[in-house]
Design an enzyme around this catalytic site. Structure first.
Site, mmCIF file in Angstrom:
data_model
loop_
_atom_site.group_PDB
_atom_site.id
_atom_site.type_symbol
_atom_site.label_atom_id
_atom_site.label_comp_id
_atom_site.label_asym_id
_atom_site.label_seq_id
_atom_site.Cartn_x
_atom_site.Cartn_y
_atom_site.Cartn_z
ATOM 1 N N GLY A 250 0.765 -1.233 0.000
ATOM 2 C CA GLY A 250 0.000 0.000 0.000
ATOM 3 C C GLY A 250 0.795 1.280 0.000
ATOM 4 O O GLY A 250 0.205 2.367 0.041
ATOM 5 N N GLY B 80 2.906 -3.283 -4.513
ATOM 6 C CA GLY B 80 2.509 -3.280 -5.908
ATOM 7 C C GLY B 80 2.766 -1.914 -6.523
ATOM 8 O O GLY B 80 3.780 -1.685 -7.188
ATOM 9 N N CYS C 263 -18.907 5.067 -24.544
ATOM 10 C CA CYS C 263 -20.208 5.702 -24.371
ATOM 11 C C CYS C 263 -20.625 5.748 -22.906
ATOM 12 O O CYS C 263 -21.537 5.025 -22.480
ATOM 13 C CB CYS C 263 -21.242 4.986 -25.223
ATOM 14 S SG CYS C 263 -20.805 5.109 -26.956
ATOM 15 N N GLU C 264 -19.934 6.544 -22.139
ATOM 16 C CA GLU C 264 -20.225 6.787 -20.730
ATOM 17 C C GLU C 264 -19.737 8.199 -20.435
ATOM 18 O O GLU C 264 -18.619 8.548 -20.829
ATOM 19 C CB GLU C 264 -19.411 5.852 -19.804
ATOM 20 C CG GLU C 264 -19.665 4.383 -19.951
ATOM 21 C CD GLU C 264 -20.902 3.907 -19.197
ATOM 22 O OE1 GLU C 264 -21.402 4.630 -18.312
ATOM 23 O OE2 GLU C 264 -21.350 2.802 -19.520
ATOM 24 N N TYR D 49 -2.254 -0.764 -11.799
ATOM 25 C CA TYR D 49 -3.710 -0.720 -11.889
ATOM 26 C C TYR D 49 -4.157 -0.012 -13.174
ATOM 27 O O TYR D 49 -5.196 0.649 -13.204
ATOM 28 C CB TYR D 49 -4.323 -0.096 -10.627
ATOM 29 C CG TYR D 49 -3.839 -0.801 -9.378
ATOM 30 C CD1 TYR D 49 -4.280 -2.090 -9.101
ATOM 31 C CD2 TYR D 49 -2.896 -0.219 -8.531
ATOM 32 C CE1 TYR D 49 -3.806 -2.777 -7.983
ATOM 33 C CE2 TYR D 49 -2.421 -0.903 -7.414
ATOM 34 C CZ TYR D 49 -2.883 -2.182 -7.149
ATOM 35 O OH TYR D 49 -2.403 -2.863 -6.056
HETATM 36 C C1 LIG Z 1 -3.502 -4.896 -3.404
HETATM 37 C C2 LIG Z 1 -2.778 -5.522 -2.276
HETATM 38 C C3 LIG Z 1 -1.443 -5.187 -2.039
HETATM 39 C C4 LIG Z 1 -0.689 -4.179 -2.845
HETATM 40 O O1 LIG Z 1 -1.183 -2.890 -2.744
HETATM 41 P P1 LIG Z 1 -0.372 -1.676 -3.381
HETATM 42 O O2 LIG Z 1 -1.109 -0.500 -2.981
HETATM 43 O O3 LIG Z 1 -0.353 -1.882 -4.843
HETATM 44 O O4 LIG Z 1 1.013 -1.734 -2.799
HETATM 45 C C5 LIG Z 1 -0.805 -5.831 -1.007
HETATM 46 N N1 LIG Z 1 -1.433 -6.738 -0.242
HETATM 47 C C6 LIG Z 1 -2.724 -7.079 -0.435
HETATM 48 C C7 LIG Z 1 -3.365 -8.076 0.446
HETATM 49 C C8 LIG Z 1 -3.433 -6.478 -1.460
HETATM 50 O O5 LIG Z 1 -4.717 -6.794 -1.644
#
Ligand SMILES: *Cc1c(COP(=O)(O)O)cnc(C)c1O
Length: 412
Positions: A238, A274, A342-343, A370
């Site tokens: 996150g 991620g 079309c939105e 994403y």
């Molecule tokens: C989506 C997710 C992540 C990664 O989140 P990021 O914001 O992309 O770093 C890590 N752990 C879990 C369980 C997730 O669902």
């Protein structure tokens, strides 16, 4: 490092003029920088140190070529489906470094993960714990598990990507965890290994991450006192990135907050990153189809749409949009950058000052995470090509879809 920068009025990715990518492969096209991804991974791995396993969260950008790149760097993988497990396998990732998260794991997915020998299943409910035990029993195996606990902290992010609040569907309320750990420890098909926690995405403030880690540390000690040894702590992912003017945590500051909260705990650490590894390593190249003036508003109609990049429509997310050739075209106008879908929710940017004319190439920045991952075929639009830059060269990671690709599964 900025992988994307102007040289002589032309936007480059690494040593490649983005115009060359568009000329070779058309638009819309996702373009990723290998160097930028590798550098982000190395920065987090170095700051977190050898006692931490960095797992790449596959869902941020699941292309096989990208998984291969992280596998080569020694990454583990955070997966949320059997499909992502198969991707890691085909990319040559180490299945013993896979953590499996998610609230709805099916029998088949649990069995596939156990047969693959993954590092850990992060269990999100009592019912799931019993299902994991049942599947493990059928296979004659012991399932390595962590409970994903919900620490009830507000991460201060968009509500669609906050996952650690009491009202969220994710995890087990942390107060209920000791009792469920005690049950798990009594199940012969279950090997209790860790504690897992993930509070949300695009986190900019370290305080909630620190608070969550402190709650995990307290639970670790409580379980220790109950005679339930814990071998690893999975602090989730996150970590946010800069899309506009945010000041996201540096790898060093992030590592320090975790270190402080977990001081003196002799367990291995896992993080699941991620967006922070790939978000700013990618752009979406798109070409302007039309400039359209409705009297009260001007629209820049481009060939990429919400089906290609959903984040603006889904979260109201802000992405920088840069002309690939600077200082060309007309004077800057304030425009909505919209796609052909079309939105009315189909926009990439609202009220954006932009100098662009029909035929110009634009780069939607910060599209590495994403982006393609959330794309769809809505409006029967084949999805973009994906390209990896590598120094002065580039290669295709995924060819553009054709209409035959889209239609081949259907019957008249
Ligand atoms: C989506 C997710 C992540 C990664 O989140 P990021 O914001 O992309 O770093 C890590 N752990 C879990 C369980 C997730 O669902």
């Amino acid at each position: 490092m900025t992988a994307f920068a102007y040289r002589g009025g032309q936007l480059y990715g690494e040593d490649v003029p983005l115009e060359a990518v568009a000329a070779a492969l058309g638009t819309p096209t996702y373009v990723y920088s290998r160097a930028a991804m590798e550098q982000q991974y190395q920065a987090f791995a170095a700051a977190l140190g050898a006692e931490t396993q960095v797992c790449y969260a596959v869902k941020a950008n699941p292309n096989l070529g990208i998984l291969r790149l992280f596998a080569a760097l020694g990454a583990g993988f955070d997966i949320v489906s059997g499909g992502e497990l198969e991707r890691v396998r085909r990319a040559g990732g180490d299945l013993r470094k896979v953590v499996f998260s998610g609230v709805g794991k099916s029998h088949a997915e649990i069995a596939a993960a156990l047969e693959a020998g993954v590092f850990c299943l992060n269990v999100e409910s009592p019912a799931e714990l019993h299902r994991v035990a049942e599947v493990a029993g059928h296979l004659g195996r012991q399932a390595p598990i962590a409970l994903r606990v919900n620490p009830d902290v507000d991460p201060g992010t968009h509500r669609y990507i906050a996952t650690g609040l009491a009202e969220s569907k994710f995890g087990i309320p942390i107060a209920a965890a000791p009792e469920l750990y005690a049950q798990a420890a009594r199940l012969p098909q279950i090997a209790v290994r860790g504690i897992a926690c993930h509070i949300g995405s695009q986190l900019l403030d370290l305080a909630p991450l620190g608070a969550a880690a402190e709650r995990v540390a307290a639970l670790y000690h409580r379980l220790h006192d109950m005679g339930i040894p814990i071998q690893h702590l999975d602090l989730g992912g996150g970590v946010g990135i800069r899309y506009r003017d945010e000041s996201p945590p540096t790898p060093a500051a992030y590592a320090e907050v975790l270190q402080r909260a977990l001081a003196g705990i002799p367990a291995r650490r896992v993080v699941e990153l991620g967006r922070a590894l790939v978000g700013n390593a990618g752009v979406l190249l798109t070409r302007v189809e039309y400039i359209k003036d409705n009297g009260s508003k001007t629209f820049c109609v481009v060939d990429a749409a919400m089906n290609d990049l959903l984040r603006p429509a889904l979260y109201g997310a802000w992405h920088e949009i840069l002309p690939v050739r600077a200082g060309r075209a007309s004077p800057a106008l304030t425009m909505d950058v919209v796609g052909p879908v079309c939105e009315s929710g189909d926009f990439l940017a609202k009220d954006r000052p932009l100098a662009a004319a029909a035929g110009d190439l634009l780069a939607v920045m910060g599209a590495g995470a994403y982006g393609f991952a959330m794309s769809s075929n809505y409006n029967t639009r084949p999805r973009p090509a994906e390209v990896l830059l590598d120094g002065a060269g580039f290669r295709l990671l995924r060819r553009r879809e054709t209409l035959d690709d889209l239609l081949s599964l259907e019957e008249v």
